[in-house]
Design a protein around this motif. Structure first.
Motif, PDB file in Angstrom:
ATOM      1  N   ASP A 248       0.836  -1.203   0.000  1.00 20.13           N
ATOM      2  CA  ASP A 248       0.000   0.000   0.000  1.00 20.13           C
ATOM      3  C   ASP A 248       0.870   1.252   0.000  1.00 20.13           C
ATOM      4  O   ASP A 248       0.582   2.221  -0.699  1.00 20.13           O
ATOM      5  CB  ASP A 248      -0.930  -0.007   1.222  1.00 20.13           C
ATOM      6  N   ARG A 249       1.946   1.232   0.758  1.00 19.32           N
ATOM      7  CA  ARG A 249       2.859   2.386   0.785  1.00 19.32           C
ATOM      8  C   ARG A 249       3.497   2.602  -0.587  1.00 19.32           C
ATOM      9  O   ARG A 249       3.643   3.734  -1.037  1.00 19.32           O
ATOM     10  CB  ARG A 249       3.934   2.191   1.853  1.00 19.32           C
ATOM     11  N   LEU A 250       3.883   1.513  -1.265  1.00 20.31           N
ATOM     12  CA  LEU A 250       4.460   1.621  -2.604  1.00 20.31           C
ATOM     13  C   LEU A 250       3.437   2.157  -3.603  1.00 20.31           C
ATOM     14  O   LEU A 250       3.751   3.023  -4.423  1.00 20.31           O
ATOM     15  CB  LEU A 250       4.975   0.258  -3.072  1.00 20.31           C
ATOM     16  N   GLN A 251       2.207   1.660  -3.524  1.00 17.61           N
ATOM     17  CA  GLN A 251       1.173   2.094  -4.452  1.00 17.61           C
ATOM     18  C   GLN A 251       0.792   3.555  -4.250  1.00 17.61           C
ATOM     19  O   GLN A 251       0.579   4.287  -5.203  1.00 17.61           O
ATOM     20  CB  GLN A 251      -0.081   1.233  -4.301  1.00 17.61           C
ATOM     21  N   GLN A 252       0.683   3.991  -2.998  1.00 19.10           N
ATOM     22  CA  GLN A 252       0.227   5.348  -2.686  1.00 19.10           C
ATOM     23  C   GLN A 252       1.352   6.368  -2.755  1.00 19.10           C
ATOM     24  O   GLN A 252       1.098   7.557  -2.869  1.00 19.10           O
ATOM     25  CB  GLN A 252      -0.408   5.392  -1.297  1.00 19.10           C
ATOM     26  N   GLY A 253       2.601   5.920  -2.614  1.00 18.76           N
ATOM     27  CA  GLY A 253       3.736   6.836  -2.674  1.00 18.76           C
ATOM     28  C   GLY A 253       3.976   7.615  -1.393  1.00 18.76           C
ATOM     29  O   GLY A 253       4.909   8.377  -1.301  1.00 18.76           O
ATOM     30  N   ASN A 254       3.158   7.445  -0.402  1.00 20.73           N
ATOM     31  CA  ASN A 254       3.330   8.150   0.871  1.00 20.73           C
ATOM     32  C   ASN A 254       3.900   7.156   1.877  1.00 20.73           C
ATOM     33  O   ASN A 254       3.191   6.504   2.620  1.00 20.73           O
ATOM     34  CB  ASN A 254       1.976   8.698   1.342  1.00 20.73           C
ATOM     35  N   TRP A 255       5.213   7.058   1.902  1.00 21.79           N
ATOM     36  CA  TRP A 255       5.913   6.030   2.664  1.00 21.79           C
ATOM     37  C   TRP A 255       5.809   6.181   4.170  1.00 21.79           C
ATOM     38  O   TRP A 255       5.765   5.207   4.899  1.00 21.79           O
ATOM     39  CB  TRP A 255       7.399   6.060   2.305  1.00 21.79           C
ATOM     40  N   PHE A 256       5.838   7.392   4.654  1.00 23.25           N
ATOM     41  CA  PHE A 256       6.090   7.616   6.076  1.00 23.25           C
ATOM     42  C   PHE A 256       4.872   8.068   6.871  1.00 23.25           C
ATOM     43  O   PHE A 256       5.012   8.700   7.904  1.00 23.25           O
ATOM     44  CB  PHE A 256       7.223   8.636   6.239  1.00 23.25           C
ATOM     45  N   GLU A 257       3.677   7.734   6.392  1.00 19.80           N
ATOM     46  CA  GLU A 257       2.482   8.218   7.078  1.00 19.80           C
ATOM     47  C   GLU A 257       1.372   7.179   7.039  1.00 19.80           C
ATOM     48  O   GLU A 257       1.153   6.525   6.030  1.00 19.80           O
ATOM     49  CB  GLU A 257       2.011   9.506   6.397  1.00 19.80           C
ATOM     50  N   ASP A 258       0.695   7.016   8.183  1.00 15.59           N
ATOM     51  CA  ASP A 258      -0.475   6.159   8.268  1.00 15.59           C
ATOM     52  C   ASP A 258      -1.713   7.048   8.344  1.00 15.59           C
ATOM     53  O   ASP A 258      -1.625   8.217   8.717  1.00 15.59           O
ATOM     54  CB  ASP A 258      -0.398   5.264   9.513  1.00 15.59           C
ATOM     55  N   PRO A 259      -2.899   6.501   8.020  1.00 16.13           N
ATOM     56  CA  PRO A 259      -4.128   7.297   8.066  1.00 16.13           C
ATOM     57  C   PRO A 259      -4.415   7.851   9.464  1.00 16.13           C
ATOM     58  O   PRO A 259      -3.934   7.332  10.466  1.00 16.13           O
ATOM     59  CB  PRO A 259      -5.209   6.299   7.653  1.00 16.13           C
ATOM     60  N   SER A 260      -5.229   8.893   9.509  1.00 19.64           N
ATOM     61  CA  SER A 260      -5.588   9.555  10.764  1.00 19.64           C
ATOM     62  C   SER A 260      -6.717   8.845  11.499  1.00 19.64           C
ATOM     63  O   SER A 260      -6.986   9.169  12.649  1.00 19.64           O
ATOM     64  CB  SER A 260      -6.022  10.998  10.485  1.00 19.64           C
ATOM     65  N   ASN A 261      -7.396   7.926  10.854  1.00 18.61           N
ATOM     66  CA  ASN A 261      -8.564   7.274  11.455  1.00 18.61           C
ATOM     67  C   ASN A 261      -8.202   6.531  12.736  1.00 18.61           C
ATOM     68  O   ASN A 261      -7.172   5.870  12.807  1.00 18.61           O
ATOM     69  CB  ASN A 261      -9.175   6.276  10.483  1.00 18.61           C
ATOM     70  N   SER A 262      -9.077   6.639  13.728  1.00 24.63           N
ATOM     71  CA  SER A 262      -8.919   5.863  14.958  1.00 24.63           C
ATOM     72  C   SER A 262     -10.293   5.685  15.597  1.00 24.63           C
ATOM     73  O   SER A 262     -11.234   6.392  15.285  1.00 24.63           O
ATOM     74  CB  SER A 262      -7.977   6.570  15.939  1.00 24.63           C
ATOM     75  N   SER A 263     -10.362   4.732  16.496  1.00 27.64           N
ATOM     76  CA  SER A 263     -11.576   4.489  17.253  1.00 27.64           C
ATOM     77  C   SER A 263     -11.174   4.262  18.697  1.00 27.64           C
ATOM     78  O   SER A 263     -10.074   3.776  18.969  1.00 27.64           O
ATOM     79  CB  SER A 263     -12.287   3.258  16.685  1.00 27.64           C
ATOM     80  N   ILE A 264     -12.048   4.608  19.637  1.00 27.90           N
ATOM     81  CA  ILE A 264     -11.724   4.441  21.051  1.00 27.90           C
ATOM     82  C   ILE A 264     -12.964   3.989  21.811  1.00 27.90           C
ATOM     83  O   ILE A 264     -14.080   4.403  21.499  1.00 27.90           O
ATOM     84  CB  ILE A 264     -11.154   5.749  21.656  1.00 27.90           C
ATOM     85  N   ALA A 265     -12.761   3.112  22.777  1.00 32.45           N
ATOM     86  CA  ALA A 265     -13.816   2.688  23.695  1.00 32.45           C
ATOM     87  C   ALA A 265     -13.189   2.559  25.074  1.00 32.45           C
ATOM     88  O   ALA A 265     -12.181   1.874  25.231  1.00 32.45           O
ATOM     89  CB  ALA A 265     -14.422   1.363  23.258  1.00 32.45           C
TER      90      ALA A 265
END
Length: 168
Positions: free
Chosen positions: A69-86
């Motif tokens: 996914d990092r290779l396909q998207q080209g954004n190597w050093f970042e993960d999505p901002s999405n999170s969930s909490i309980a």
């Protein structure tokens, strides 16, 4: 699978980079890792024990991108901002010296990119409703992030000990 050792090495490198760039007020312990697809993308689930409120545990989930996914998207050093909490009561509640103002206080932070983006958990106290509020969100330098999740732990009717004296 041949790529598993590579993914483990990548994960270790990313974890080391995050540890160097963002020290956390509290540590979370990984309790689950769900393989999402064959590209190596995973959902990570961590348990966070509030350092100033014993008897409360939050479970945080977030997305971790795989190498393909990092290779396909080209954004190597970042993960999505999405999170969930309980967050839930997991034992007798003892509340230490916590912030009682409307800004609350940061309980946890973890790097989501090599430099700037962080996953943050803040705790607020709603005195009128006798409730602890936990908010997870992404802190980004540019464009901010509207992706957030909220969880509450009601204290009403609970046997709660305040070590610094109960707020008015």
């Amino acid at each position: 699978m041949v790529l598993r050792p590579f993914f483990a090495a990548r994960r270790a490198f990313v974890a080391l980079a995050f540890a160097i760039t963002a020290a956390a007020p509290a540590a979370a312990e990984q309790v689950g890792e769900i393989d999402v697809d064959w590209l190596g993308n995973d959902i990570i689930v961590e348990a966070l024990v509030d350092p100033d409120v014993s008897g409360v545990t939050c479970h945080i989930s977030y997305f971790e991108r795989g190498l393909i996914d990092r290779l396909q998207q080209g954004n190597w050093f970042e993960d999505p901002s999405n999170s969930s909490i309980a967050c839930r009561q997991t034992g007798p509640i003892t509340i230490g010296d916590i912030a009682l103002d409307e800004d609350g206080e940061e309980v946890f932070r973890q790097g989501r990119s090599i430099i700037w983006k962080q996953l943050v958990v803040k705790r607020l106290y709603d005195a009128d409703n006798q409730t602890l509020i936990y908010l997870s969100h992404s802190r980004q330098v540019q464009q901010g992030s509207a992706k957030m999740a909220i969880s509450t732990v009601p204290l009403y009717g609970q046997d709660v000990t305040w070590t610094e004296g109960e707020p008015e």
